[in-house]
Design a protein around this motif. Structure first.
Motif, PDB file in Angstrom:
ATOM      1  N   GLU A  44       0.679  -1.020   0.040  1.00 57.40           N
ATOM      2  CA  GLU A  44       0.076  -0.017  -0.095  1.00 57.40           C
ATOM      3  C   GLU A  44       0.717   1.256   0.050  1.00 57.40           C
ATOM      4  O   GLU A  44       0.407   2.426  -0.483  1.00 57.40           O
ATOM      5  CB  GLU A  44      -0.912   0.035   1.141  1.00 57.40           C
ATOM      6  N   MET A  45       1.970   1.210   0.835  1.00 54.38           N
ATOM      7  CA  MET A  45       2.820   2.302   0.699  1.00 54.38           C
ATOM      8  C   MET A  45       3.593   2.535  -0.720  1.00 54.38           C
ATOM      9  O   MET A  45       3.585   3.741  -1.048  1.00 54.38           O
ATOM     10  CB  MET A  45       4.084   2.039   1.856  1.00 54.38           C
ATOM     11  N   VAL A  46       3.919   1.622  -1.527  1.00 56.28           N
ATOM     12  CA  VAL A  46       4.423   1.589  -2.667  1.00 56.28           C
ATOM     13  C   VAL A  46       3.403   2.319  -3.673  1.00 56.28           C
ATOM     14  O   VAL A  46       3.560   3.094  -4.242  1.00 56.28           O
ATOM     15  CB  VAL A  46       4.523   0.225  -3.158  1.00 56.28           C
ATOM     16  N   LEU A  47       2.063   1.994  -3.389  1.00 61.80           N
ATOM     17  CA  LEU A  47       0.893   2.549  -4.333  1.00 61.80           C
ATOM     18  C   LEU A  47       0.586   4.163  -3.820  1.00 61.80           C
ATOM     19  O   LEU A  47       0.650   4.982  -4.583  1.00 61.80           O
ATOM     20  CB  LEU A  47      -0.225   1.841  -4.077  1.00 61.80           C
ATOM     21  N   LEU A  48       1.253   4.296  -2.458  1.00 66.25           N
ATOM     22  CA  LEU A  48       0.846   5.654  -1.916  1.00 66.25           C
ATOM     23  C   LEU A  48       1.799   6.383  -2.475  1.00 66.25           C
ATOM     24  O   LEU A  48       1.619   7.574  -2.893  1.00 66.25           O
ATOM     25  CB  LEU A  48       0.919   5.596  -0.494  1.00 66.25           C
ATOM     26  N   GLY A  49       3.112   5.988  -2.581  1.00 68.34           N
ATOM     27  CA  GLY A  49       4.285   6.684  -3.031  1.00 68.34           C
ATOM     28  C   GLY A  49       3.980   6.978  -4.422  1.00 68.34           C
ATOM     29  O   GLY A  49       4.256   8.092  -5.172  1.00 68.34           O
ATOM     30  N   THR A  50       3.537   6.130  -5.223  1.00 67.37           N
ATOM     31  CA  THR A  50       3.444   6.533  -6.714  1.00 67.37           C
ATOM     32  C   THR A  50       2.234   7.440  -6.677  1.00 67.37           C
ATOM     33  O   THR A  50       2.211   8.617  -7.573  1.00 67.37           O
ATOM     34  CB  THR A  50       2.696   4.956  -7.469  1.00 67.37           C
TER      35      THR A  50
END
Length: 140
Positions: A44-50
């Motif tokens: 989810e953090m990867v998606l948030l960062g994107t």
């Protein structure tokens, strides 16, 4: 760029991360994976960062184009592979850009430039996922 991620162990699957800029972030796993659901999952953090990367670009491009942008939200909806590695396979980015007299062409151009040239995160994601974008403009 450097970050440090530390397991909070010995029980559970929560982690604390410190960014190179000095900020702390927590992550945790789902209960079925040994976590306690106390913080976002790492993916989810990867998606948030994107999402943060591309929203940043869109706002900056619109401001540089002298557009009167007042807000920018982006909702990412993603699918992941069924088997390991469970990479993202599809991501839709829906932007809601708020402003005064925003030109649709300028917003469309900002979104395209972000995904084709500037947003490192979405360009990396495009290696495994089909990316689609849409936007709407809200007049203030």
């Amino acid at each position: 760029m450097e970050v440090k991620v530390s397991w909070n162990g010995p029980s559970g699957m929560s982690f604390r991360a410190q960014t190179g800029s000095g900020h702390m972030v927590s992550m945790d796993g789902a209960p079925e994976g040994g976590g306690n659901n106390l913080a976002p999952r790492p993916m989810e953090m990867v998606l948030l960062g994107t999402g943060g990367c591309t929203a940043y670009d869109v706002v900056l491009i619109l401001k540089r184009g002298r557009e009167d942008v007042r807000g920018c939200d982006v909702t990412l909806k993603a699918d992941r592979a069924e088997t390991d590695p469970k990479v993202f396979t599809r991501i839709n980015f829906h932007f809601v850009v708020t402003g005064k007299n925003l030109k649709p062409g300028a917003v469309e151009r900002a979104v395209a430039l972000s995904h084709e040239k500037y947003c490192s995160a979405s360009i990396m994601m495009a290696k495994t996922a089909t990316l689609t974008t849409s936007f709407e403009i809200v007049e203030v």
